[in-house]
Scaffold this active site. Structure first.
Site, short mmCIF file in Angstrom:
data_model
loop_
_atom_site.label_atom_id
_atom_site.label_comp_id
_atom_site.label_asym_id
_atom_site.label_seq_id
_atom_site.Cartn_x
_atom_site.Cartn_y
_atom_site.Cartn_z
N GLU A 89 0.82 -1.22 0.00
CA GLU A 89 0.00 0.00 0.00
C GLU A 89 0.85 1.26 0.00
O GLU A 89 0.48 2.27 -0.61
CB GLU A 89 -0.94 0.01 1.21
CG GLU A 89 -2.08 -1.00 1.12
CD GLU A 89 -1.68 -2.41 1.51
OE1 GLU A 89 -0.53 -2.61 1.99
OE2 GLU A 89 -2.50 -3.32 1.34
N GLN A 108 -7.44 -1.75 -0.70
CA GLN A 108 -8.43 -2.84 -0.73
C GLN A 108 -9.44 -2.79 0.41
O GLN A 108 -10.62 -3.02 0.22
CB GLN A 108 -7.69 -4.16 -0.72
CG GLN A 108 -8.56 -5.32 -1.10
CD GLN A 108 -7.72 -6.49 -1.54
OE1 GLN A 108 -7.06 -7.14 -0.73
NE2 GLN A 108 -7.71 -6.77 -2.82
N PHE A 145 -6.29 -1.77 5.77
CA PHE A 145 -5.00 -1.97 5.09
C PHE A 145 -4.39 -0.65 4.62
O PHE A 145 -3.40 -0.63 3.90
CB PHE A 145 -5.16 -2.90 3.88
CG PHE A 145 -5.68 -4.27 4.24
CD1 PHE A 145 -5.57 -4.77 5.54
CD2 PHE A 145 -6.29 -5.07 3.28
CE1 PHE A 145 -6.06 -6.03 5.86
CE2 PHE A 145 -6.78 -6.34 3.61
CZ PHE A 145 -6.66 -6.81 4.90
N HIS A 160 -11.19 -5.45 8.59
CA HIS A 160 -12.00 -5.27 7.38
C HIS A 160 -13.24 -4.41 7.64
O HIS A 160 -14.15 -4.39 6.83
CB HIS A 160 -12.46 -6.63 6.85
CG HIS A 160 -11.35 -7.46 6.27
ND1 HIS A 160 -10.34 -7.99 7.04
CD2 HIS A 160 -11.08 -7.84 5.00
CE1 HIS A 160 -9.51 -8.67 6.27
NE2 HIS A 160 -9.94 -8.59 5.02
#
Lengths: 400, 362, 323
Positions: free
Chosen positions: C60, C82, C86, C127
């Site tokens: 990243e 993503q 992240f 997430h």
């Protein structure tokens, strides 16, 4: 044996539905745990769903090509007894639109802040601002909100001398024999409001007498038709009509900008003597009411004021005030003091027979005094005279 | 100094147990020091973790798990590496090392509670010498190096194995950790499970070089091995561990393998790879291959295979039952208990408010 | 008019941006043949080729770092991170360079960083995070987030056309939220909030995924005779304080809603603005309904962590009862 309904899980983190591609079983098929049941296509992938149960397929709840929502029944299986019983819910894959948690709920009562700073005045900024505008000293107001907080209604009540101020005036005898009465509640509110009036508003008063013959005739006629009215509604209706012609009387002086604010609404304050002191409920929207409607509303307000049952909205927002003088006793009239921030107060005296000159002859006529006090910053003598003249001629023309 | 990589290569004890093609040099029965039962045990473990992996995928499809990342095809790396270590050596996994965790004795049903959304960490790392899963790619690699530096400082003798995929070798954390390991001569084994795919990105788009060659740039050796050969993984890991334990520093093992399944249950590999590629790798299946070798060596027969299959079946079934019966923990405990060692009064108050909000009727 | 998901609206917006300007580039992890893990970039590589839509190695920091270089060379990079959790390896590049390059050099950096964010999808750790406050805190960045498919299309167009860097947070739990719209939908200027629902008693200020939650609360409140005004900020930086203050001057009460933890969250900025600029009209303290002050919990507990209609209504009740 147990009927188990398998609902479509969220197969891919946040999906809301899936399209059924094909069945790998039919109704009546026997299936083992993990035997392929069907193929579905999600927004992310085509996947095969294995059976969570061993048993016989009882019913299929979707046809190929159909969209199935996450959490909707997919298949019902008559499961062999070794299957776990509680499988109605989809466990992890519930999707964003899934059922609510059902656990953390809206509390039944609102957690009230405890009045831990007992010595401090507790009030929201808006309430403090309102208190400043209305000249209310918050230290003298008892809050009725959560945790003893002073509410907007408390301030509005205090501003018109009502509301939450329940502490009785206590009196104490001083050493020299004079009595000192501590001033609280409505008395204090009246005092504050009157001081504000005479110290900020340069005001003068004009007087007139009007012939009430036709007004009383109209009253008699109304009474005969079953609508007994006091004179008040006729007075208020006449004031409203006069205000419409002379809108400056329905205004207030803005100290901060030195502007005159002419009010669109005509909200007539009605001074009411109650056992607790003088209260001024407000007849809102009087500009659009006829005499009957005014009568009805005024009755409610006056009774409410005496019973102490009016809400704060009914005790504030006046644009002009009407009061009575000498309803009993020999008093003819007085010099009413303006109710700030209004511009004008109109006092009506008692209707009684007086000697009047009619067509050159002194005769006894039913009549009453009117006195009008106005804010000289806004209204000069000439305009006050025009307003009063209009009022007199209106009342003398009163039709049934 | 210019040729230091070459120097260490010459003395490389790992390289000496493997041939150039990554297969085992010499007779494994002698070289690895494993008993016949030890050889069979590697097989048993591979069969067992594969069956559990399949069951976990089924459970995801049945709504019992939120997500599952299969390691199908990578069993040799999981079993070979874990079994080559001492139980007190530490393993730092990424998120696909369910098989390694099972080999370490972590209850698979307990481990699956992470994917069931009941907890972020289901075991005490200190008890199993197995760090928590690290989901952000490559972030666990510096942790392992730090632990290894600590082990060296204390002279406590533990070796650390950190495992990651090919994708992780692109990340800054990975390079920084490799460099630290070289500088501090940390007793750490970098095990790359190069399974060719980082979700949808194939190895050639991940790196233009060879992963094993990276080690030279950081001053320690690296080797590429056949990651589907459980004995090769075992031999390389053991040799690297012995070397590290002796104080000779880090080692990079690039185990070439293949992710036969999807990246996770949310993935659709048909969008980016061909059936032919999958087919080609099927023929290199680590379990089938090792089974053939065991049979040929006379270490395993059909009855043994059947017994092990049944055992794996029963493990999977037990896992399914135990998972479905796993009680949901108390929300207050699950959410607040492990945030601080000594919660502040303010934090405690927030917890109490949260818990009382659960109790209040609707 | 057709029923369009937010995922489709963003996909179409990216496609139109690639068509309009040959300098637009899309890249990130798995954005190519896979079309992104949420399929937001589905079909774009096929249509525009591997030079303009490409997969990157898994890094990243470099994804954002190369965006700076590409922007200097005259491209309009639209990198994808993503998942919210992240983005942290890229934090240095975003905060130290993307945000400050113009201030240092006078050279504008037209970069749009797309980030799916927020929870409520039953995912594993990392997430479901809401890191918007870190970026809104950083001058030089614009931070926006749509709540509806139509706004997603229009806001993304504005972001990509903007000469300054924009962090574009996509509420992933609303990717499949549908709206009846025609694409291309109207442009949505950056820095302009929207009144999603008019009301009179309490202003509920939300953004991204919580706008829908606030609207749910407003619908239930209506049945109880309580009128809520729902404001969708759309843009956190620059912030449309005018719209917020106008609403609060009308209602005298405000509740701010977001998924990120309440402590130091973006709601603090809103609350401070209101408290300062509309102090005299407040009849209740500005309330914040947000994530708890803990790491984002395991999926089973996320509905207890996230703001829901009940918790918003509870704050509304408290605001109305205040005084």
């Amino acid at each position: 044996m147990a009927e188990e309904t398998f609902r479509l899980p969220d197969l891919g983190e946040g999906l809301t539905d899936a399209q059924l591609v094909s069945w790998r079983v039919q109704e009546g098929s026997t299936v083992e745990v993990n035997a392929p049941l069907c193929e579905v296509e999600t927004a992310k992938a085509v996947v095969v769903i294995p059976s969570p149960f061993r048993g016989t397929v009882r019913s299929l709840h979707a046809k190929p090509g159909e969209s199935v929502a996450v959490g909707a029944p997919l298949v019902t299986i008559t499961a062999s007894s070794d299957a776990p019983a509680d499988t109605e819910r989809t466990l992890v894959g519930y999707g964003p639109g899934g059922p609510e948690s059902g656990v953390r709920r809206r509390a039944r009562s609102v957690p009230g802040a405890a009045a831990d700073n007992a010595g401090d005045v507790r009030a929201a900024p808006f309430v403090r601002q309102l208190a400043r505008e209305k000249g209310v000293d918050l230290a003298t107001v008892t809050g009725t909100g959560p945790g003893g907080r002073i509410t907007r209604a408390d301030v509005e009540g205090a501003a018109v001398g009502e509301g939450s101020v329940s502490a009785p005036a206590s009196a104490s005898a001083a050493a020299d024999g004079d009595q000192r009465i501590s001033v609280v509640g409505i008395r204090k509110a009246i005092a504050r409001q009157m001081v504000r009036s005479v110290s900020t508003i340069p005001q003068f008063t004009e007087f007139a007498i009007f012939d009430a013959t036709r007004l009383l005739a109209a009253r008699a006629k109304a009474k005969a038709s079953g609508r007994p009215l006091t004179p008040l509604p006729y007075f208020v209706a006449a004031v409203v009509r006069a205000v419409r012609e002379y809108p400056l009387l329905n205004s207030s002086w803005d100290d901060t900008t030195d502007e005159i604010v002419v009010k669109r609404a005509i909200n007539v304050g009605l001074a009411v003597n109650t056992k607790n002191g003088l209260l001024v409920p407000v007849l809102k929207g009087a500009g659009s009411m006829d005499t009957n409607a005014i009568a009805e509303r005024a009755t409610h307000l006056i009774e409410g004021a005496r019973a102490g049952s009016l809400g704060p909205g009914e005790m504030s927002g006046g644009t002009i005030t009407v009061t009575n003088v000498g309803a009993s006793g020999p008093v003819e009239t007085g010099t009413p003091i303006i109710n700030p921030p209004e511009c004008c107060v109109v006092a009506f005296g008692a209707i009684r027979p007086r000697p009047m000159v009619v067509e050159g002859q002194v005769v006894a006529r039913e009549s009453a005094w009117i006195s009008v006090s106005v804010d000289h910053r806004i209204v000069d003598g000439a305009l006050a005279t025009e307003f009063l003249t209009r009022l007199v001629s209106d009342l003398e023309r009163t039709d049934a | 100094m210019a040729d230091s990589a070459q120097v260490v290569r010459e003395q490389d004890p790992v390289r000496s147990v493997l041939r150039a093609d990554g297969s085992l040099a010499g007779d494994p029965r002698r070289a690895l020091g494993l008993t016949p039962e030890g050889f069979v045990d590697l097989y048993r473990k591979m069969v067992s973790i594969r069956r559990a992996d399949q069951e976990a995928l089924n459970l995801q499809r049945q709504g019992e798990l939120g997500l599952w990342g299969q390691f199908l095809g990578q069993e040799a790396a999981h079993v070979g590496a874990t079994m080559a270590l001492e139980p007190t050596d530490w393993i730092f996994p990424s998120y696909r090392e369910f098989g390694m965790a099972m080999c370490r004795g972590i209850d698979p049903a307990t481990m699956l509670t992470v994917f069931r959304g009941l907890t972020h960490g289901a075991w005490d790392p200190r008890k199993f010498h197995f760090a928590p899963l690290a989901i952000p790619v490559a972030t666990q690699v510096p942790h392992a190096v730090g632990f290894a530096m600590g082990s060296r400082l204390e002279g406590s003798g533990e070796v650390v194995l950190v495992t990651f995929g090919d994708g992780a070798t692109s990340a800054g954390d990975w390079h920084e950790a490799m460099n630290f390991a070289g500088v501090f001569k940390a007793p750490v084994i970098f095990l790359c499970q190069n399974n060719y795919w980082a979700i949808s990105v194939p190895l050639p788009r991940q790196t233009a070089g060879r992963i094993a060659d990276r080690a030279a740039g950081y001053g320690f050796p690296g080797i590429r091995i056949d990651g589907n050969d459980v004995l090769a993984v075992f031999a390389a890991t053991r040799a690297a561990a012995e070397r590290a334990r002796r104080g000779d520093g880090p080692y990079l093992i690039e185990a070439q393998t293949y992710r036969m399944g999807a990246h996770t249950s949310s993935d659709d590999p048909t969008r980016y790879r061909t059936a032919a590629e999958l087919e080609a790798w099927s023929s290199k299946d680590p379990i089938a291959r090792y089974e053939r070798w065991l049979r040929a060596e006379g270490l395993l027969d059909q009855a043994g295979v059947d017994g092990i299959g049944k055992e794996a079946e029963s493990t999977a079934e037990k896992m399914r039952t135990r998972l479905r019966e796993a009680p949901a923990p108390d929300p207050g405990k699950a959410m607040f208990d492990r945030v601080y060692s000594r919660p502040s009064p303010g934090f405690q108050q927030e917890r109490e408010e949260f818990e009382s909000s659960l109790e209040s009727p609707g | 008019m057709s029923s369009v998901t937010m995922a489709k609206a963003i996909n179409t917006s990216l496609r139109d941006a690639l068509r309009k300007n040959p300098k637009t580039l899309i890249f990130g992890e798995d954005v190519g043949p896979l079309g992104g893990v949420f399929r937001i970039t589905d079909g774009l590589q096929k249509e525009f080729g591997e030079d303009r839509v490409f997969d990157t190695p898994l890094a990243e920091s470099a994804i954002i770092g190369i965006s700076v270089g590409l922007a200097l060379k005259g491209f309009r990079p639209v990198p994808e991170i993503q998942f919210d959790g992240f983005i942290y390896p890229a934090f240095d590049q975003i905060v130290s360079h993307v945000a400050k390059y113009r201030n240092r050099s006078g050279v504008p950096l037209p970069i749009t960083i797309r980030v799916p964010f927020g929870g409520n999808i039953g995912a594993v750790e990392h997430h479901s995070e809401s890191p918007e406050a870190y970026f809104a805190h950083t001058a030089g960045l614009k931070v926006v987030t749509p709540a509806t498919p139509g706004d997603a299309y229009g806001l993304l167009q504005s972001a990509i056309e903007d000469d300054d860097p924009v962090v574009f947070f996509e509420p992933k739990s609303r990717y499949y939220l549908k709206e009846e719209i025609d694409l291309p939908s109207a442009a949505v200027p950056i820095g302009k909030a929207k009144i999603s629902r008019e009301g009179s008693q309490v202003s509920v200020i939300a953004y991204g995924p919580t706008v829908e939650t606030a609207l749910q609360a407003a619908r239930s409140a209506e049945q109880e005779g309580i009128s809520l005004e729902v404001i969708d900020l759309r843009s956190l930086s620059p912030l449309d304080t005018e719209t917020v203050l106008a609403s609060v001057r009308k209602t005298h009460r405000a509740v701010v809603v977001h998924e990120a933890p309440v402590f130091g969250g973006f709601g603090a900025e809103i609350a401070a603005r209101i408290s300062h600029d509309a102090f005299d009209v407040l009849e209740a303290p500005v309330a914040r309904v947000a994530g708890l002050n803990i790491p984002y919990p395991p999926a089973r507990f996320e509905k207890l962590y996230l703001p829901d209609a009940d918790r918003i209504l509870q704050a509304v009740d408290a605001a109305l009862a205040y005084g």
